[in-house]
Design a protein around this motif. Structure first.
Motif, PDB file in Angstrom:
ATOM      1  N   SER A 260      28.419 -12.341 -12.061  1.00  0.00           N
ATOM      2  CA  SER A 260      27.074 -10.869 -11.258  1.00  0.00           C
ATOM      3  C   SER A 260      26.126 -11.573 -10.983  1.00  0.00           C
ATOM      4  N   HIS A 261      26.103 -12.652 -10.762  1.00  0.00           N
ATOM      5  CA  HIS A 261      24.639 -13.712 -10.299  1.00  0.00           C
ATOM      6  C   HIS A 261      25.131 -14.601  -9.922  1.00  0.00           C
ATOM      7  N   SER A 262      23.738 -15.536  -9.407  1.00  0.00           N
ATOM      8  CA  SER A 262      24.094 -17.242  -9.076  1.00  0.00           C
ATOM      9  C   SER A 262      22.711 -17.400 -10.474  1.00  0.00           C
TER      10      SER A 262
ATOM     11  N   MET B  23      22.663 -20.481 -13.098  1.00  0.00           N
ATOM     12  CA  MET B  23      23.594 -21.311 -13.760  1.00  0.00           C
ATOM     13  C   MET B  23      24.466 -21.267 -14.652  1.00  0.00           C
ATOM     14  N   ASP B  24      24.060 -20.510 -15.882  1.00  0.00           N
ATOM     15  CA  ASP B  24      24.129 -20.088 -17.202  1.00  0.00           C
ATOM     16  C   ASP B  24      25.300 -18.520 -16.465  1.00  0.00           C
ATOM     17  N   HIS B  25      25.660 -18.337 -15.541  1.00  0.00           N
ATOM     18  CA  HIS B  25      26.456 -17.480 -15.388  1.00  0.00           C
ATOM     19  C   HIS B  25      27.347 -18.146 -14.255  1.00  0.00           C
ATOM     20  N   PHE B  26      27.437 -19.120 -13.794  1.00  0.00           N
ATOM     21  CA  PHE B  26      28.698 -19.621 -12.844  1.00  0.00           C
ATOM     22  C   PHE B  26      28.510 -20.878 -12.279  1.00  0.00           C
TER      23      PHE B  26
ATOM     24  N   GLY C  58      26.059  -7.351 -17.094  1.00  0.00           N
ATOM     25  CA  GLY C  58      25.500  -8.770 -16.180  1.00  0.00           C
ATOM     26  C   GLY C  58      24.304  -8.388 -16.558  1.00  0.00           C
ATOM     27  N   ASP C  59      22.871  -9.461 -15.586  1.00  0.00           N
ATOM     28  CA  ASP C  59      21.443  -9.515 -16.444  1.00  0.00           C
ATOM     29  C   ASP C  59      21.023  -7.911 -15.814  1.00  0.00           C
ATOM     30  N   SER C  60      20.588  -7.588 -16.371  1.00  0.00           N
ATOM     31  CA  SER C  60      19.457  -6.539 -15.358  1.00  0.00           C
ATOM     32  C   SER C  60      18.240  -5.919 -16.163  1.00  0.00           C
TER      33      SER C  60
ATOM     34  N   SER D 229      24.456  -8.501 -26.303  1.00  0.00           N
ATOM     35  CA  SER D 229      24.263  -9.524 -26.068  1.00  0.00           C
ATOM     36  C   SER D 229      23.682 -10.678 -25.348  1.00  0.00           C
ATOM     37  N   HIS D 230      23.123 -11.843 -25.020  1.00  0.00           N
ATOM     38  CA  HIS D 230      22.711 -12.200 -24.084  1.00  0.00           C
ATOM     39  C   HIS D 230      20.934 -11.934 -24.306  1.00  0.00           C
ATOM     40  N   PHE D 231      21.138 -12.883 -25.793  1.00  0.00           N
ATOM     41  CA  PHE D 231      19.974 -13.112 -26.735  1.00  0.00           C
ATOM     42  C   PHE D 231      19.532 -13.795 -26.116  1.00  0.00           C
TER      43      PHE D 231
HETATM   44 ZN   LIG Z   1      21.278 -14.413 -17.910  1.00  0.00          ZN
END
Ligand SMILES: [Zn+2]
Ligand SMILES: [Zn+2]
Length: 279
Positions: free
Chosen positions: A56-58, A60-63, A187-189, A248-250
């Motif tokens: 989804s995006h760059s 670090m905790d996502h890729f 994703g994050d938004s 999620s993603h709390f």
């Molecule tokens: Zn995130």
């Protein structure tokens, strides 16, 4: 089985949703039946068999586990994976892979595919993935996985099987394509990213971030950093047509008991039992 990273599992209809996500720690999801996953913030050993990923995006905790995932598949003699990434991330990631490959003295074979908002990716005859822009502190994408079916055109419904076959053989298009959104990943938004993609509200399963749940954490600040607050979910409660909404993603500011407490207070019916907290 190697228990290296936390993985939670939930079955819904014919789909198995597996993953884990905490803000600033790690995010990874996969659905084995669809043979795809979202985000590579870490890579549980059991996830390596999934050959297609969407990042989804760059952050670090996502890729950041992308190179590890690629290396493991090579080591295990699996085909090089295909990873879809926001377009501006592809070139820097290729450079990172070259550097790591040199340090590790091992090849990192993979196909990195740039994607932009509004793209449509055909995974198979049955599966299509569409992308949408979300609102975050770096460019970020959301994804919807659609199941494609071909249905006989309604005006041909009265014809016999032989007649339909004859028309088809004569080159006539006898079916229409229908698409059903099976799974959406936000994703994050901030909430604008969700609102900008109505299919997310329609998908059978929606995986959504709800980073903040406490009334003490102010919505306007949270939106500025590109995240959702529980209040945003409450405001939109009538719009969720999903069979299952995964929150999620709390934030790590909260422990599981606090998250449950705030959510059950704000949404006592848990969206008619459709809201599932991924904690
Ligand atoms: Zn995130
Ligand atoms: Zn992020």
């Amino acid at each position: 089985m190697i228990h290296d990273l936390p993985v939670k599992t939930l079955n819904h209809a014919e789909l198995t949703i597996e993953g884990y996500s905490r803000a600033a720690v790690q995010t990874y999801w996969r659905v084995p039946e669809l043979k795809l996953g979202f985000d590579l913030g870490a890579q549980p050993w059991s996830f390596m068999g999934t050959p297609v990923w969407f990042v989804s995006h760059s952050h670090m905790d996502h890729f950041m586990a992308l190179p590890i995932y690629v290396a493991r598949r090579r080591m295990m003699k699996m085909d090089p994976p295909t990873i879809y990434l926001p377009e501006h991330v592809v070139e820097p990631m290729q450079r990172i892979l070259r550097l790591l490959s040199r340090l590790d003295r091992g090849r990192l074979p993979c196909t990195l595919v740039p994607v932009a908002p509004g793209d449509e990716i055909e995974l198979s005859r049955e599966l299509v993935v569409t992308t949408s822009a979300t609102r975050h502190s770096v460019p970020s994408l959301g994804f919807v996985v659609w199941e494609r079916r071909r249905k006989l055109k309604p005006e041909l419904a009265g014809l016999s099987g032989d007649e339909i076959r004859d028309r088809r053989l004569a080159g006539e298009e006898v079916t229409n394509e229908t698409r059903l959104p099976q799974l959406a990943y936000l994703g994050d938004s901030a909430p604008e990213g969700l609102d900008a993609c109505p299919a997310m509200y329609q998908a059978r399963v929606l995986i959504m971030e709800v980073t903040f749940v406490s009334p003490r954490h102010r919505k306007d600040r949270i939106h500025k950093f590109g995240h959702m607050h529980l209040d945003d979910v409450v405001e939109r409660r009538e719009r969720f047509a999903n069979e299952l909404v995964i929150a999620s993603h709390f934030s790590t500011r909260y422990h599981a008991g606090q998250i449950r407490h705030y959510v059950e207070k704000a949404l006592p019916d848990m969206l008619d039992g459709r809201l599932h907290l991924w904690i």
